[in-house]
Design an enzyme around this catalytic site. Structure first.
Site, mmCIF file in Angstrom:
data_model
loop_
_atom_site.group_PDB
_atom_site.id
_atom_site.type_symbol
_atom_site.label_atom_id
_atom_site.label_comp_id
_atom_site.label_asym_id
_atom_site.label_seq_id
_atom_site.Cartn_x
_atom_site.Cartn_y
_atom_site.Cartn_z
ATOM 1 N N SER A 1 -20.167 3.108 -0.624
ATOM 2 C CA SER A 1 -20.262 3.867 -1.867
ATOM 3 C C SER A 1 -21.683 4.375 -2.098
ATOM 4 O O SER A 1 -21.895 5.532 -2.469
ATOM 5 C CB SER A 1 -19.826 3.015 -3.065
ATOM 6 O OG SER A 1 -18.449 2.716 -2.968
ATOM 7 N N GLN B 1 -5.951 -2.565 -7.037
ATOM 8 C CA GLN B 1 -6.418 -1.229 -6.684
ATOM 9 C C GLN B 1 -5.372 -0.518 -5.856
ATOM 10 O O GLN B 1 -4.680 -1.121 -5.042
ATOM 11 C CB GLN B 1 -7.769 -1.351 -5.964
ATOM 12 C CG GLN B 1 -7.883 -0.715 -4.607
ATOM 13 C CD GLN B 1 -7.388 -1.636 -3.500
ATOM 14 O OE1 GLN B 1 -6.586 -2.541 -3.712
ATOM 15 N NE2 GLN B 1 -7.852 -1.388 -2.299
ATOM 16 N N LYS C 1 -15.677 11.155 0.494
ATOM 17 C CA LYS C 1 -16.780 10.638 1.299
ATOM 18 C C LYS C 1 -17.735 11.798 1.570
ATOM 19 O O LYS C 1 -17.298 12.915 1.869
ATOM 20 C CB LYS C 1 -16.256 10.049 2.607
ATOM 21 C CG LYS C 1 -15.436 8.763 2.422
ATOM 22 C CD LYS C 1 -16.321 7.570 2.120
ATOM 23 C CE LYS C 1 -15.558 6.358 1.624
ATOM 24 N NZ LYS C 1 -14.664 5.782 2.618
ATOM 25 N N ARG D 1 0.834 -1.221 0.000
ATOM 26 C CA ARG D 1 0.000 0.000 0.000
ATOM 27 C C ARG D 1 0.859 1.258 0.000
ATOM 28 O O ARG D 1 0.547 2.234 -0.657
ATOM 29 C CB ARG D 1 -0.917 0.026 1.235
ATOM 30 C CG ARG D 1 -2.283 -0.558 0.958
ATOM 31 C CD ARG D 1 -3.285 -0.121 2.017
ATOM 32 N NE ARG D 1 -3.819 1.205 1.748
ATOM 33 C CZ ARG D 1 -5.108 1.489 1.637
ATOM 34 N NH1 ARG D 1 -6.001 0.540 1.743
ATOM 35 N NH2 ARG D 1 -5.510 2.722 1.427
ATOM 36 N N TYR E 1 -10.003 7.639 -11.086
ATOM 37 C CA TYR E 1 -11.015 8.641 -10.737
ATOM 38 C C TYR E 1 -10.789 9.096 -9.299
ATOM 39 O O TYR E 1 -10.320 8.331 -8.472
ATOM 40 C CB TYR E 1 -12.442 8.125 -10.931
ATOM 41 C CG TYR E 1 -12.797 6.830 -10.221
ATOM 42 C CD1 TYR E 1 -12.509 5.590 -10.794
ATOM 43 C CD2 TYR E 1 -13.450 6.832 -8.989
ATOM 44 C CE1 TYR E 1 -12.856 4.399 -10.170
ATOM 45 C CE2 TYR E 1 -13.808 5.645 -8.358
ATOM 46 C CZ TYR E 1 -13.505 4.436 -8.955
ATOM 47 O OH TYR E 1 -13.839 3.259 -8.322
ATOM 48 N N PRO E 2 -11.101 10.357 -9.047
ATOM 49 C CA PRO E 2 -10.994 10.837 -7.670
ATOM 50 C C PRO E 2 -12.325 10.660 -6.945
ATOM 51 O O PRO E 2 -13.377 10.627 -7.589
ATOM 52 C CB PRO E 2 -10.679 12.321 -7.860
ATOM 53 C CG PRO E 2 -11.360 12.690 -9.133
ATOM 54 C CD PRO E 2 -11.420 11.452 -9.985
ATOM 55 N N MET E 3 -12.280 10.515 -5.640
ATOM 56 C CA MET E 3 -13.538 10.412 -4.876
ATOM 57 C C MET E 3 -13.406 10.996 -3.481
ATOM 58 O O MET E 3 -12.310 11.147 -2.947
ATOM 59 C CB MET E 3 -14.016 8.964 -4.800
ATOM 60 C CG MET E 3 -13.144 8.044 -3.982
ATOM 61 S SD MET E 3 -13.921 6.435 -3.735
ATOM 62 C CE MET E 3 -15.183 6.835 -2.529
ATOM 63 N N HIS F 1 -17.021 -3.194 2.578
ATOM 64 C CA HIS F 1 -16.383 -2.725 1.346
ATOM 65 C C HIS F 1 -15.221 -3.639 0.960
ATOM 66 O O HIS F 1 -15.099 -4.060 -0.192
ATOM 67 C CB HIS F 1 -15.899 -1.284 1.554
ATOM 68 C CG HIS F 1 -14.893 -0.825 0.556
ATOM 69 N ND1 HIS F 1 -15.262 -0.224 -0.626
ATOM 70 C CD2 HIS F 1 -13.541 -0.886 0.549
ATOM 71 C CE1 HIS F 1 -14.167 0.056 -1.323
ATOM 72 N NE2 HIS F 1 -13.116 -0.325 -0.628
HETATM 73 O O1 76R Z 1 -6.817 -2.625 4.665
HETATM 74 C C1 76R Z 1 -7.019 -2.620 3.436
HETATM 75 O O2 76R Z 1 -6.496 -1.823 2.661
HETATM 76 C C2 76R Z 1 -7.996 -3.613 2.872
HETATM 77 C C3 76R Z 1 -9.354 -3.160 3.044
HETATM 78 C C4 76R Z 1 -9.649 -1.895 2.233
HETATM 79 C C5 76R Z 1 -9.631 -0.581 2.693
HETATM 80 C C6 76R Z 1 -9.286 -0.083 4.079
HETATM 81 C C7 76R Z 1 -10.035 -1.845 0.842
HETATM 82 C C8 76R Z 1 -10.130 -2.962 0.012
HETATM 83 N N1 76R Z 1 -10.282 -0.549 0.493
HETATM 84 C C9 76R Z 1 -10.030 0.252 1.585
HETATM 85 C C10 76R Z 1 -10.120 1.642 1.651
HETATM 86 MN MN1 76R Z 1 -11.072 0.111 -1.262
HETATM 87 N N2 76R Z 1 -11.765 0.761 -3.044
HETATM 88 C C11 76R Z 1 -12.304 2.007 -3.293
HETATM 89 C C12 76R Z 1 -12.875 1.995 -4.611
HETATM 90 O O3 76R Z 1 -15.884 3.002 -6.880
HETATM 91 C C13 76R Z 1 -16.113 2.952 -5.647
HETATM 92 O O4 76R Z 1 -17.286 2.756 -5.228
HETATM 93 C C14 76R Z 1 -15.024 3.170 -4.640
HETATM 94 C C15 76R Z 1 -13.626 3.166 -5.225
HETATM 95 C C16 76R Z 1 -12.650 0.751 -5.156
HETATM 96 C C17 76R Z 1 -13.063 0.273 -6.541
HETATM 97 C C18 76R Z 1 -11.950 -0.021 -4.164
HETATM 98 C C19 76R Z 1 -11.536 -1.347 -4.337
HETATM 99 N N3 76R Z 1 -11.173 2.016 -0.526
HETATM 100 C C20 76R Z 1 -10.652 2.442 0.652
HETATM 101 C C21 76R Z 1 -10.794 3.871 0.753
HETATM 102 C C22 76R Z 1 -10.308 4.755 1.903
HETATM 103 C C23 76R Z 1 -11.463 4.920 2.840
HETATM 104 C C24 76R Z 1 -11.176 5.717 4.085
HETATM 105 O O5 76R Z 1 -10.026 5.735 4.568
HETATM 106 O O6 76R Z 1 -12.165 6.307 4.604
HETATM 107 C C25 76R Z 1 -11.420 4.284 -0.409
HETATM 108 C C26 76R Z 1 -11.761 5.698 -0.818
HETATM 109 C C27 76R Z 1 -11.661 3.108 -1.198
HETATM 110 C C28 76R Z 1 -12.278 3.104 -2.427
HETATM 111 N N4 76R Z 1 -10.914 -1.812 -1.978
HETATM 112 C C29 76R Z 1 -10.407 -2.914 -1.331
HETATM 113 C C30 76R Z 1 -11.039 -2.138 -3.331
HETATM 114 C C31 76R Z 1 -10.589 -3.507 -3.515
HETATM 115 C C32 76R Z 1 -10.524 -4.237 -4.851
HETATM 116 C C33 76R Z 1 -10.209 -3.984 -2.268
HETATM 117 C C34 76R Z 1 -9.661 -5.353 -1.919
HETATM 118 C C35 76R Z 1 -8.161 -5.241 -1.984
HETATM 119 C C36 76R Z 1 -7.435 -6.487 -1.563
HETATM 120 O O7 76R Z 1 -7.830 -7.116 -0.575
HETATM 121 O O8 76R Z 1 -6.450 -6.810 -2.253
#
Ligand code: 76R
Length: 275
Positions: free
Chosen positions: A249, A211, A175, A157, A171-173, A198
């Protein structure tokens, strides 16, 4: 790069990340003679080699699918001074009037505050769900396996090495912060529970989607940059679609524009963007 005596700006952890999107001015390019065109392409090629030879620095190059832009770069490097230098050079490398910025995004790699901790895994998963006794050999072995998996995962990471999978989606996003749907007024446990859902959806795309979520609060318009790499656009389309139903989301996410690019070797890319 010629050495500049300025103080490096290296985050305590992680790297800086720049997504850069440019338009090509073909009317200016048409004014270049064959030699000038060759020199321009050589300059960019050499710069790319220099950037890729810089320690802890990665550069993805892609052709943008759609006239939102022509050419895209994703640059990951620790020092913001270096990122800034390379960004200016990339913009000028083909000649002063050829590339014009279409969009850009600055963020940093970050670890997540919702990543499962060792203590949570031990108490909730091993003892709570699997019913293991805390001093049993199975418990010790499972915890050791967790430690190794997480060390690898956290390193990825913060210091990712991205594969050359052809499709890149950016894409940017943010909350949402409005009325009853304010992510930032939820307490930590509620956010952690939602994020666990999620992550469960996300993990089903393992091997198909890579990702990288990079943080940009205070650095750019949105709060995160989302970079997805895939071998097939159907996986991009389905993960983004499926995530829409996930409460994190569905209820709390706001999105900027989507960019789709194709990672290509430079010579193919030059032909693709008609240079
Ligand atoms: O600890 C980890 O990193 C694993 C759990 C995890 C977190 C904490 C995780 C897993 N994500 C995390 C955080 Mn995610 N993610 C997105 C998008 O299009 C959308 O609706 C949202 C865009 C995708 C496609 C995606 C995919 N994730 C986040 C955060 C930060 C949130 C915060 O801190 O408040 C965002 C903005 C975000 C958005 N996420 C995963 C994925 C995928 C594929 C995983 C599984 C990854 C893996 O296990 O290898």
């Amino acid at each position: 790069m010629t050495h500049e005596y300025v103080t490096p700006i290296v985050p305590r952890e992680g790297w800086h990340v720049l997504h850069l999107f440019y338009h090509v001015d073909h009317s200016q390019w048409a004014l270049y003679g064959d030699d000038e065109k060759r020199h321009a392409k050589t300059r960019l090629t050499e710069l790319v080699q220099e950037i890729r030879a810089t320690p802890d620095t990665h550069l993805l190059i892609f052709s943008v699918v759609s006239p939102k832009a022509d050419l895209g770069f994703m640059l990951l490097t620790p020092d913001l001074q270096v990122a800034n230098t390379f960004e200016k050079q990339l913009c000028l490398s083909l000649g002063p009037e050829i590339l014009s910025p279409a969009y850009s995004y600055l963020s940093q790699t970050e670890s997540s505050e919702y990543t499962t901790t060792r203590e949570q895994y031990a108490a909730e998963t091993l003892v709570g769900e699997k019913g293991l006794a805390e001093d049993s050999p199975e418990f010790e072995a499972a915890l050791k396996e967790f430690d190794e998996r997480m060390a690898h995962y956290l390193k990825h990471r913060l210091y990712p090495v991205l594969p050359d999978w052809p499709v890149i989606c950016f894409y940017p996003m943010s909350k949402r912060r409005s009325g009853n749907d304010n992510w930032y007024s939820l307490d930590y446990d509620a956010r952690r529970k939602l994020m666990a859902g999620h992550a469960r959806v996300g993990r089903t795309y393992s091997g198909r989607i890579l990702q990288l979520i990079t943080g940009s609060t205070g650095l750019d318009e949105y709060e995160w940059g989302v970079t997805l790499l895939a071998k097939d656009t159907i996986d991009i389309k389905s993960i983004v679609y499926e995530m829409r139903f996930d409460e994190v989301s569905a209820r709390y996410a706001e999105f900027g524009d989507f960019y789709i690019g194709l990672q290509l070797p430079l010579d193919v890319l030059f032909r693709r963007i008609c240079l």
